[in-house]
Design a protein around this motif. Structure first.
Motif: not given
Lengths: 203, 203
Positions: B108-111, B129-139
């Motif tokens: 996530a951090s690497a885009g 989730v809190d430390h990831s960039p937006a736009g990821i659909n976490w399950q």
């Protein structure tokens, strides 16, 4: 705090070693994980990754729990009298002696299993029995075997179940359950259940 | 022959890495296992054992499959722009990109996860989730997630199941079944089954 001596040798099997060590590492206040090899030179696993041992067998460390993995390297290690002689002495000083997969052949070759019940990888069962000294009560169907202070397990993944039995013996059932839970591991809890034995492969 | 780039960094989690690598190593004619780190200096896992990387990120190797473990070291590695920048480029060249546990935070951090479905260790879910960039659909409930060429798995042991899915994708179902059998591993075969999710812990 118990010192775990994780014995490595060229071409050891990765998961035999790191599966149990993962479970022990979940209780880092109770177990100190130390890798030990014949020398301090890096040791290449059969899968490729290389480990730098924390200690050599020449270092005067007393290990409370010995963990001996298997792997194709046991074919050579079983003839390594320097390693086997050390293993025999280290086992005599240890509270618990454990092996995974064909690691039990090294215990056998070091004279540690005489008069004991033991098991090993079922695909290597005949080879292990044929190359072991007499006087060992080999069990062809078991996920792992506990004979007093010696625990021998079946192949590869079975080491994780065996290590949870070690955690239960040393720290209690909740600690074993927690370690499995934290590792998101669904353990085989019955030592006698062996879906991978030659008699009863079910998967 | 596919090259597997097993990415290591200080305080990586042992089984996250060596569980999947064990499964891949069961097909040594199909997969070449290579460990890669920021430098070629030895890397200490969170459990203690030290690994010597085969390559550094400066070595111009193209990995077909990337494997990124988690562990407490992700807290620091997620800020390592040199490593993340390499990871982004290496992922773009890879056939498959995989992570175990909090390794998905590094993806996530690497885009790499933008616009993708992904999962992680459920005990670290909110933190990831809190430390990831937006736009990821976490399950929040999955043993592992496959979104096109990216596979992210839940905690620690789940990596073994995910790696078997990779083997099935690349070599077919019999190869995956054989790897589990040889490792005496009873896999979770259903990616959606997650007994360790916060919603449904069953053990």
């Amino acid at each position: 705090m118990r010192k775990i001596g994780a014995v490595i040798f060229p071409d050891f099997e990765m998961l035999d070693l790191f599966g149990p060590l993962q479970m022990f590492s979940m209780h880092r206040d109770a177990f100190e994980i130390l890798t030990v090899a014949e020398t301090r030179a890096e040791v290449k696993s059969s899968g490729g990754p290389k480990v730098v041992p924390d200690y050599s067998i020449a270092d005067p460390i007393r290990y409370d729990i010995l963990l001996v993995p298997g792997g194709k390297g046991t074919r050579s290690a079983r003839h390594n009298e320097v390693l086997l002689s050390w293993l025999n002495k280290a086992a005599a000083q240890a509270e618990l002696v454990t092996s995974v997969c064909t690691g039990s052949l090294l215990l056998a070759s070091a004279g540690i299993l005489h008069g004991r019940r033991a098991t090993t990888n079922k695909r290597a069962f005949d080879w292990v029995v044929d190359h072991s000294p007499a006087g060992i009560n080999w069990q062809p169907e078991a996920r792992w075997i506990e004979d007093r202070n010696i625990l021998t397990s079946s192949g590869v993944s079975a080491g994780m179940d065996m290590s949870l039995a070690v955690i239960e013996r040393t720290l209690g059932p909740k600690a074993a359950k927690d370690a499995a839970l934290w590792a998101e591991y669904t353990p085989h809890k019955d030592a006698d259940f062996d879906p991978f034995s030659l008699e009863g492969q079910t998967i």
